[in-house]
Every structure is written in C-alpha cells, then in structure tokens.
Design a protein around this motif. Structure first.
Motif, PDB file in Angstrom:
ATOM      1  N   LYS A 146       0.989  -1.195   0.028  1.00  0.00           N
ATOM      2  CA  LYS A 146      -0.101  -0.089   0.016  1.00  0.00           C
ATOM      3  C   LYS A 146       0.774   1.339   0.140  1.00  0.00           C
ATOM      4  O   LYS A 146       1.993   1.365   0.727  1.00  0.00           O
ATOM      5  CB  LYS A 146      -0.959   0.058   1.278  1.00  0.00           C
ATOM      6  CG  LYS A 146      -1.739   1.013   1.091  1.00  0.00           C
ATOM      7  CD  LYS A 146      -2.879   1.061   2.398  1.00  0.00           C
ATOM      8  CE  LYS A 146      -4.009   2.317   2.373  1.00  0.00           C
ATOM      9  NZ  LYS A 146      -4.868   2.075   3.559  1.00  0.00           N
ATOM     10  N   TRP A 147       0.589   2.202  -0.796  1.00  0.00           N
ATOM     11  CA  TRP A 147       1.257   3.376  -0.894  1.00  0.00           C
ATOM     12  C   TRP A 147       0.441   4.677  -0.644  1.00  0.00           C
ATOM     13  O   TRP A 147      -0.523   5.150  -1.211  1.00  0.00           O
ATOM     14  CB  TRP A 147       1.829   3.556  -2.349  1.00  0.00           C
ATOM     15  CG  TRP A 147       2.721   4.793  -2.554  1.00  0.00           C
ATOM     16  CD1 TRP A 147       3.739   5.161  -1.906  1.00  0.00           C
ATOM     17  CD2 TRP A 147       2.695   5.569  -3.582  1.00  0.00           C
ATOM     18  NE1 TRP A 147       4.406   6.354  -2.413  1.00  0.00           N
ATOM     19  CE2 TRP A 147       3.829   6.541  -3.434  1.00  0.00           C
ATOM     20  CE3 TRP A 147       1.547   5.823  -4.928  1.00  0.00           C
ATOM     21  CZ2 TRP A 147       4.053   7.491  -4.457  1.00  0.00           C
ATOM     22  CZ3 TRP A 147       2.183   6.878  -5.768  1.00  0.00           C
ATOM     23  CH2 TRP A 147       3.265   7.823  -5.363  1.00  0.00           C
ATOM     24  N   THR A 148       0.696   5.343   0.298  1.00  0.00           N
ATOM     25  CA  THR A 148       0.084   6.517   0.714  1.00  0.00           C
ATOM     26  C   THR A 148       1.228   7.704   0.994  1.00  0.00           C
ATOM     27  O   THR A 148       1.275   8.178   1.996  1.00  0.00           O
ATOM     28  CB  THR A 148      -0.745   6.452   2.211  1.00  0.00           C
ATOM     29  OG1 THR A 148       0.174   5.951   3.080  1.00  0.00           O
ATOM     30  CG2 THR A 148      -1.850   5.534   1.890  1.00  0.00           C
ATOM     31  N   GLY A 151       1.126  14.589   0.376  1.00  0.00           N
ATOM     32  CA  GLY A 151       0.699  15.263  -0.834  1.00  0.00           C
ATOM     33  C   GLY A 151      -0.653  14.932  -1.313  1.00  0.00           C
ATOM     34  O   GLY A 151      -1.226  13.842  -1.010  1.00  0.00           O
ATOM     35  N   VAL A 152      -1.361  15.677  -2.019  1.00  0.00           N
ATOM     36  CA  VAL A 152      -2.464  15.397  -3.001  1.00  0.00           C
ATOM     37  C   VAL A 152      -2.351  14.997  -4.347  1.00  0.00           C
ATOM     38  O   VAL A 152      -2.655  14.071  -4.855  1.00  0.00           O
ATOM     39  CB  VAL A 152      -3.458  16.386  -2.639  1.00  0.00           C
ATOM     40  CG1 VAL A 152      -4.895  15.986  -3.382  1.00  0.00           C
ATOM     41  CG2 VAL A 152      -4.099  16.453  -1.350  1.00  0.00           C
ATOM     42  N   ASP A 153      -1.840  16.134  -5.025  1.00  0.00           N
ATOM     43  CA  ASP A 153      -1.654  15.910  -6.489  1.00  0.00           C
ATOM     44  C   ASP A 153      -0.080  15.142  -6.834  1.00  0.00           C
ATOM     45  O   ASP A 153       0.642  15.411  -7.598  1.00  0.00           O
ATOM     46  CB  ASP A 153      -1.374  17.382  -7.364  1.00  0.00           C
ATOM     47  CG  ASP A 153      -2.939  17.858  -6.888  1.00  0.00           C
ATOM     48  OD1 ASP A 153      -3.925  17.227  -6.966  1.00  0.00           O
ATOM     49  OD2 ASP A 153      -2.650  19.228  -6.639  1.00  0.00           O
ATOM     50  N   VAL A 154      -0.279  13.965  -6.305  1.00  0.00           N
ATOM     51  CA  VAL A 154       1.031  12.855  -6.707  1.00  0.00           C
ATOM     52  C   VAL A 154       0.852  12.008  -7.784  1.00  0.00           C
ATOM     53  O   VAL A 154      -0.313  11.397  -7.783  1.00  0.00           O
ATOM     54  CB  VAL A 154       1.257  12.055  -5.387  1.00  0.00           C
ATOM     55  CG1 VAL A 154       2.439  11.314  -5.508  1.00  0.00           C
ATOM     56  CG2 VAL A 154       1.436  12.638  -4.219  1.00  0.00           C
ATOM     57  N   PRO A 155       1.517  11.985  -8.885  1.00  0.00           N
ATOM     58  CA  PRO A 155       1.190  11.444 -10.112  1.00  0.00           C
ATOM     59  C   PRO A 155       1.239   9.894  -9.735  1.00  0.00           C
ATOM     60  O   PRO A 155       1.899   9.419  -8.918  1.00  0.00           O
ATOM     61  CB  PRO A 155       2.171  11.849 -11.014  1.00  0.00           C
ATOM     62  CG  PRO A 155       3.431  12.402 -10.247  1.00  0.00           C
ATOM     63  CD  PRO A 155       2.746  12.777  -8.805  1.00  0.00           C
ATOM     64  N   ALA A 156       0.478   8.911 -10.559  1.00  0.00           N
ATOM     65  CA  ALA A 156       0.976   7.482 -10.676  1.00  0.00           C
ATOM     66  C   ALA A 156       2.466   7.278 -10.683  1.00  0.00           C
ATOM     67  O   ALA A 156       2.950   7.748 -11.762  1.00  0.00           O
ATOM     68  CB  ALA A 156       0.103   6.937 -11.657  1.00  0.00           C
ATOM     69  N   ARG A 179      -1.938   7.128  -5.776  1.00  0.00           N
ATOM     70  CA  ARG A 179      -1.935   7.475  -4.205  1.00  0.00           C
ATOM     71  C   ARG A 179      -3.085   6.898  -3.332  1.00  0.00           C
ATOM     72  O   ARG A 179      -4.279   6.955  -3.843  1.00  0.00           O
ATOM     73  CB  ARG A 179      -1.896   9.143  -4.169  1.00  0.00           C
ATOM     74  CG  ARG A 179      -1.929   9.874  -2.649  1.00  0.00           C
ATOM     75  CD  ARG A 179      -2.011  11.065  -2.498  1.00  0.00           C
ATOM     76  NE  ARG A 179      -1.985  11.367  -1.076  1.00  0.00           N
ATOM     77  CZ  ARG A 179      -2.808  11.387  -0.298  1.00  0.00           C
ATOM     78  NH1 ARG A 179      -3.778  10.998  -0.523  1.00  0.00           N
ATOM     79  NH2 ARG A 179      -2.518  11.805   0.933  1.00  0.00           N
ATOM     80  N   GLY A 180      -2.989   6.090  -2.723  1.00  0.00           N
ATOM     81  CA  GLY A 180      -3.603   5.643  -1.562  1.00  0.00           C
ATOM     82  C   GLY A 180      -4.084   4.170  -2.064  1.00  0.00           C
ATOM     83  O   GLY A 180      -4.957   3.402  -1.596  1.00  0.00           O
ATOM     84  N   GLU A 181      -3.579   3.735  -3.226  1.00  0.00           N
ATOM     85  CA  GLU A 181      -3.662   2.240  -3.827  1.00  0.00           C
ATOM     86  C   GLU A 181      -3.014   1.396  -3.034  1.00  0.00           C
ATOM     87  O   GLU A 181      -1.835   1.331  -2.556  1.00  0.00           O
ATOM     88  CB  GLU A 181      -3.305   2.322  -5.434  1.00  0.00           C
ATOM     89  CG  GLU A 181      -3.784   1.031  -5.784  1.00  0.00           C
ATOM     90  CD  GLU A 181      -3.552   1.095  -7.392  1.00  0.00           C
ATOM     91  OE1 GLU A 181      -3.972   0.022  -8.024  1.00  0.00           O
ATOM     92  OE2 GLU A 181      -2.932   2.053  -7.910  1.00  0.00           O
ATOM     93  N   ALA A 182      -3.724  -0.013  -2.973  1.00  0.00           N
ATOM     94  CA  ALA A 182      -3.281  -1.018  -2.571  1.00  0.00           C
ATOM     95  C   ALA A 182      -3.302  -2.284  -3.425  1.00  0.00           C
ATOM     96  O   ALA A 182      -4.376  -2.403  -3.845  1.00  0.00           O
ATOM     97  CB  ALA A 182      -3.727  -1.506  -0.904  1.00  0.00           C
ATOM     98  N   ARG A 183      -2.428  -3.058  -3.574  1.00  0.00           N
ATOM     99  CA  ARG A 183      -2.465  -4.163  -4.304  1.00  0.00           C
ATOM    100  C   ARG A 183      -1.950  -5.441  -3.673  1.00  0.00           C
ATOM    101  O   ARG A 183      -1.094  -5.627  -2.736  1.00  0.00           O
ATOM    102  CB  ARG A 183      -1.731  -4.181  -5.738  1.00  0.00           C
ATOM    103  CG  ARG A 183      -2.269  -2.809  -6.516  1.00  0.00           C
ATOM    104  CD  ARG A 183      -1.588  -2.821  -7.792  1.00  0.00           C
ATOM    105  NE  ARG A 183      -2.112  -1.774  -8.769  1.00  0.00           N
ATOM    106  CZ  ARG A 183      -1.598  -1.377  -9.902  1.00  0.00           C
ATOM    107  NH1 ARG A 183      -0.661  -2.172 -10.391  1.00  0.00           N
ATOM    108  NH2 ARG A 183      -2.234  -0.325 -10.594  1.00  0.00           N
ATOM    109  N   ILE A 184      -2.496  -6.678  -4.369  1.00  0.00           N
ATOM    110  CA  ILE A 184      -1.932  -7.909  -3.602  1.00  0.00           C
ATOM    111  C   ILE A 184      -1.194  -8.539  -4.481  1.00  0.00           C
ATOM    112  O   ILE A 184      -1.446  -8.777  -5.859  1.00  0.00           O
ATOM    113  CB  ILE A 184      -3.028  -8.647  -2.983  1.00  0.00           C
ATOM    114  CG1 ILE A 184      -3.884  -8.046  -1.961  1.00  0.00           C
ATOM    115  CG2 ILE A 184      -2.858 -10.161  -2.607  1.00  0.00           C
ATOM    116  CD1 ILE A 184      -4.988  -8.855  -1.383  1.00  0.00           C
ATOM    117  N   PHE A 185       0.055  -9.094  -4.002  1.00  0.00           N
ATOM    118  CA  PHE A 185       0.958  -9.887  -5.013  1.00  0.00           C
ATOM    119  C   PHE A 185       1.074 -11.370  -4.320  1.00  0.00           C
ATOM    120  O   PHE A 185       1.162 -11.472  -3.232  1.00  0.00           O
ATOM    121  CB  PHE A 185       2.331  -9.368  -5.035  1.00  0.00           C
ATOM    122  CG  PHE A 185       2.148  -7.875  -5.635  1.00  0.00           C
ATOM    123  CD1 PHE A 185       2.335  -7.633  -7.076  1.00  0.00           C
ATOM    124  CD2 PHE A 185       1.895  -6.895  -4.715  1.00  0.00           C
ATOM    125  CE1 PHE A 185       2.350  -6.383  -7.619  1.00  0.00           C
ATOM    126  CE2 PHE A 185       1.835  -5.403  -5.447  1.00  0.00           C
ATOM    127  CZ  PHE A 185       2.139  -5.264  -6.691  1.00  0.00           C
TER     128      PHE A 185
END
Length: 329
Positions: A146-148, A151-156, A179-185
């Motif tokens: 998970k990446w948080t 800032g607000v306007d953080v690019p992918a 920003r704020g996305e979580a992924r499972i590997f």
C-alpha cells in the motif's frame, strides 16, 4: 549419577510473522517496548523468544538477567534463561535471526491496539508491505503493498519490487500505483528452508519485509531427577538413638548431559517429620546453579536422642534439548 527423564513435551517451532515497514524506522521505534504484554502471551513460541533476545541485545536492554521472560507450557523463564536457551538453539540447530528478522517477528505479535501504537511511534508510513500471519510456514504467500505518499496531486508512480528467496507468481512487480492504492501480490517459496526478503520502492519511498527460514528442529522439555524416579527419595533420620542427633547433610545434583537446564525450575520435593521445628531442610543452591548443573542440600538434626526428625527429598529440574528434523516440506 543416573537421572530419569519423564513427561516429555515436544514443541514444534513455528514462525509467526505479520509485516515489517522500513527497517531504519523500526530500529528507532522499538516494537518490544510497545508490545511487551503481547509478547508474553506467545507461550511456547521459540521463534518469538529468540527475536526478543536478539532485539534486547541489539538495543542494550539485557542488563537485568532476572527480569521476566517467556513461558513454555507453564515453564516460566527469566531473561537470563531466555538468553541461554537462545544461544543453545543457535549453536545446536544453527538457527539465528538477523535484526531485520527479529523486528519482523516481534511486530507479528502485536495486537490490534498495539499495531496502532507502533504505527504512531513510527510516524506516517508512506509505503507498507504486509503479509499474513504464519507466512513463514507457507509455500505461497499473499503480499499486500500500500502506498500513501504525502501530498494530494501525486502522479501515478512505478513500483519496484525486489524478491530474494522467492518468485512472484501473481502481479506485476513494476506496476504503477495511484496515491492511496493497495495491491496484492502472490509469492512462491520453492524452499522454505531459505530466508525470504521483499523490498519495495515507489518514488523514493521504501519498505522491506524479511522472513527467516523455516526451523528444521523442535524443542523438547524433560524433567530430570536426583535420585531418579526409579529409586526412592533420599532420606535422613535423626533422634532415634544414641549418637544420632548431630546434623547430617547430603547433596543432590542434576546434571544435563544432552541439553541445557533451566535453573529457575529447580524444586525440592520433600516430606518432613520435625516435631522440634526447623531442624530439617531441603534447599536448592541457586547461587551455583547453571545450565549444566543444579544442586541442592538435604539435612536434618535432632535436639535429643528420642526426638525424631526425618526428611525425604528429591531434586527436580527441567532440561531442554534441541532435536533436529529433516529438511522436508
């Protein structure tokens, strides 16, 4: 001296691991200080004990050898005994935890409330790797990233996921995160007896997790006695005739030939007949007790030729042994 081993308790050693954020931050924020109560709930978990010892040594918290430690099936250890046992396991089973692995194991013992306290201590974590409990014994594990960022306007931004000791079988290790996305590997460990490390980086934010190899041994507890249980207890009888009133003493000793003794478990089982009070005794010599040998003294005297004083006693100490297991899945 012969000794009888009985009431064996086998403890299969399992690693309970949850997650680890940035190691550099974890060093500054000691999880052991936050989760002390949680750690003590992990009865019979050798891996947690070894992680605790490793962390205390690294953080110079090991001055008080008698302070409270773990327990195993009701057997309470102080920190000095934890350290002896940890060193013994390291030597006999060639099983050692790195500081990164120790932090990871300790963090795995956190309750939900302690997790919040730990994360508050660490501060805001921008990148977090988490894995399920018991991942150390699973061939396939699910890893949540998970990446948080601030800032607000953080690019992918692109994830760089580096794995050692395992193979990514589901998910793109160079995928782009919002920003704020979580992924499972999903990661496969072909050999559980090799350590695993996972390192993630996004725009300079870093996170790491380390799993030690799966232990290929078990710990066995046994009760040792002197005299052995196949014989009666040692007895002293005074005050039953002329010249039988003087103090008579006898030493009992338990020696470990194959493992290590836990001195704090030493106990004198005794039965006393003493109408005069205080003339019979059976005491453990804690001052000279070690992981190899524990002794005690049985004694009795009488104030008169026909004033009976007698005692029977047996010394009991717990011994710990490491039994190696085959390196099989």
């Amino acid at each position: 001296m012969s000794m009888h081993r009985c009431a064996l308790t086998s403890l299969t050693v399992a690693s309970h691991l949850l997650f680890l954020n940035s190691f550099a931050l974890a060093q500054a924020c000691d999880p052991a200080e936050i989760l002390r109560t949680d750690i003590l709930k992990y009865d019979s978990n050798i891996t947690v004990m070894m992680a605790d010892v490793r962390n205390r040594v690294s953080s110079h918290q090991s001055n008080d050898q008698q302070q409270g430690g773990f327990s195993y099936s009701g057997i309470k250890l102080n920190y000095g005994e934890e350290k002896w046992l940890s060193d013994y396991i390291s030597e006999q089973a060639d099983f050692r935890l790195s500081q990164q692995e120790a932090i990871s194991v300790l963090k795995a013992t956190l309750s939900e409330s302690s997790v919040r306290a730990y994360e508050a201590c660490l501060g805001s974590q921008k990148l977090v790797i988490s894995i399920p409990d018991l991942a150390g014994s699973d061939s396939d594990i699910l890893v949540d990233v998970k990446w948080t960022p601030d800032g607000v306007d953080v690019p992918a931004s692109k994830l760089n996921l580096n794995i050692s000791g395992g193979e990514l079988i589901e998910g793109d290790q160079k995928s782009r995160f919002e920003r704020g996305e979580a992924r499972i590997f999903k990661i496969h460990r072909a050999n559980l007896f090799e350590p695993l490390s996972i390192k993630a980086t996004i725009r300079g934010d870093r996170a790491e997790v380390y799993l030690p190899r799966k232990p290929n041994f078990k710990v066995v507890f046994a009760e040792l006695y002197d005299p052995p249980m196949s014989q009666g207890p040692h007895g002293i009888r005074r005050g039953v005739g002329d010249n039988t009133t003087d103090l008579a003493k006898y030493d009992l000793c338990v020696i470990s030939e194959e493992g290590i003794l836990i001195p704090s478990t030493a106990y004198m089982q005794k039965d006393i007949v003493d109408g005069q009070g205080g003339r019979a005794f059976a005491d453990v010599d804690h001052a000279t007790a070690s992981g190899h040998k524990v002794c005690g003294t049985v004694g009795a005297s009488s104030g008169g030729a026909f004033s009976l004083v007698q005692i029977t006693a047996r010394l009991r100490v717990f011994e710990v042994k490491v039994v190696k297991l085959p390196d099989t899945q």
